[in-house]
Design a protein around this motif. Structure first.
Motif, short mmCIF file in Angstrom:
data_model
loop_
_atom_site.label_atom_id
_atom_site.label_comp_id
_atom_site.label_asym_id
_atom_site.label_seq_id
_atom_site.Cartn_x
_atom_site.Cartn_y
_atom_site.Cartn_z
N ALA A 118 0.84 -1.20 0.00
CA ALA A 118 0.00 0.00 0.00
C ALA A 118 0.88 1.24 0.00
CB ALA A 118 -0.90 -0.01 1.23
N ASN A 119 0.53 2.20 -0.86
CA ASN A 119 1.22 3.48 -0.87
C ASN A 119 0.56 4.41 0.13
OD1 ASN A 119 2.93 2.60 -2.86
ND2 ASN A 119 1.82 3.57 -4.54
N VAL A 120 1.33 4.85 1.12
CA VAL A 120 0.79 5.72 2.16
C VAL A 120 1.63 6.99 2.21
CG1 VAL A 120 0.22 5.95 4.60
CG2 VAL A 120 0.05 3.70 3.48
N THR A 121 0.98 8.13 2.01
CA THR A 121 1.66 9.42 2.14
C THR A 121 1.60 9.85 3.60
OG1 THR A 121 1.08 10.04 -0.11
CG2 THR A 121 1.72 11.82 1.38
N ILE A 122 2.77 10.15 4.15
CA ILE A 122 2.89 10.47 5.57
C ILE A 122 3.37 11.91 5.71
CG2 ILE A 122 4.08 9.89 7.72
CD1 ILE A 122 4.37 7.04 6.66
N ALA A 186 -0.31 13.34 9.79
CA ALA A 186 -1.43 12.98 8.91
C ALA A 186 -0.98 11.86 7.99
CB ALA A 186 -1.90 14.18 8.10
N THR A 187 -1.94 11.06 7.55
CA THR A 187 -1.64 10.00 6.57
C THR A 187 -2.75 9.95 5.53
OG1 THR A 187 -2.77 8.29 7.85
CG2 THR A 187 -0.43 8.57 8.27
N GLN A 188 -2.39 9.47 4.34
CA GLN A 188 -3.37 9.26 3.28
C GLN A 188 -2.95 8.04 2.46
OE1 GLN A 188 -4.20 12.59 0.76
NE2 GLN A 188 -5.61 11.46 -0.54
N ALA A 189 -3.78 7.01 2.48
CA ALA A 189 -3.50 5.80 1.72
C ALA A 189 -4.09 5.93 0.31
CB ALA A 189 -4.08 4.59 2.42
N THR A 190 -3.35 5.50 -0.70
CA THR A 190 -3.77 5.63 -2.09
C THR A 190 -4.29 4.29 -2.62
OG1 THR A 190 -2.08 7.31 -2.46
CG2 THR A 190 -3.04 6.26 -4.41
#
Length: 247
Positions: A118-122, A186-190
């Protein structure tokens, strides 16, 4: 009681210098095999919150002491963990198992399958100066491992997770230097959905709700057959123990 339906057995750990007579919980009588493999002999029932094996037996058989039939028919040995838990017990169980309800257990793709990629922007408060692409990062708060695939600035990195995950409030460190760390803001999974420990256990708990309930008209025959099988088993155990003691 459920364990009263199991035969007693002779156990010793010191070559018969001392012994105990205990219920043989490993004796799983398979007298219901034919019934539970033929849908003409049972109904399906979804266990409701607050239901216990005793309550379920009382609903269908008018006798809570017949809960052992419910358990045997569904091959449940330990109702504490194999029977659906209420929300309070489930939360306590999850905390005891993982230590944290909201940490990421895994990520799922659009079809609901578990993915370890999973690509997760941190995001952080400009703490990623010492982080670089291809660095391996570890979640220092809860299980989570990943490789940095993008490091556009000091406030953001994108990580390809290989285990667990990352959420706001976690702290991550470099695998090669635990002194280099950053706090996640904050995090956002793509393209994937994060599943927390609690959500995972809730899903597993729901899978236990549908059980097989043997039709009430068959109960007298089941009890008779069960008692015959137990009697035969006890006789066999008696002969085995007698031979052991004589020798």
């Amino acid at each position: 009681m459920y364990f009263n339906k199991f035969p007693l057995s002779f156990f010793t750990l010191d070559e018969y210098q001392s012994a105990q007579i205990l219920p043989n919980i490993f004796k799983r009588v398979k007298f219901l095999d034919q019934l539970i493999n033929d849908d003409t002999f049972y109904s399906l029932y979804d266990i409701k919150d607050g239901d216990t094996p005793e309550i379920t037996a009382d609903i269908f058989y008018g006798n809570p002491e017949l809960h052992w039939i419910i358990l045997q028919a569904n091959e449940i040995l330990d109702p504490r963990f194999e029977w659906p838990m209420g929300s309070f017990d489930l939360q306590n169980f999850t905390i005891g198992k993982y230590g944290n309800l909201n940490s990421i257990h895994h990520y799922e793709d659009s079809t609901g399958n578990i993915t370890t990629n999973a690509n997760v922007t941190i995001a952080s408060s400009n703490e990623f100066d010492s982080f670089s692409v291809n660095d391996v990062v570890l979640n220092n708060t809860s299980p989570g491992t990943g490789v940095i695939i993008s490091n556009p600035n000091a406030a953001s990195i994108t990580v390809l997770t290989t285990n667990g995950g990352f959420i706001t409030g976690d702290r991550i460190v470099l695998s090669t230097n635990a002194n280099i760390m950053a706090n996640i803001t904050a995090t956002q999974a793509t393209g994937v959905t994060p599943v927390t420990n609690l959500k995972f256990e809730q899903n597993e708990n729901e899978k236990k709700r549908r059980i097989k309930v043997i039709k009430p008209g068959l109960v007298p025959d089941i009890i008779t057959e069960f008692e015959k099988l137990i009697a035969r088993w006890l006789l066999l155990m008696f002969h085995i123990i007698n031979q052991v003691l004589l020798n």
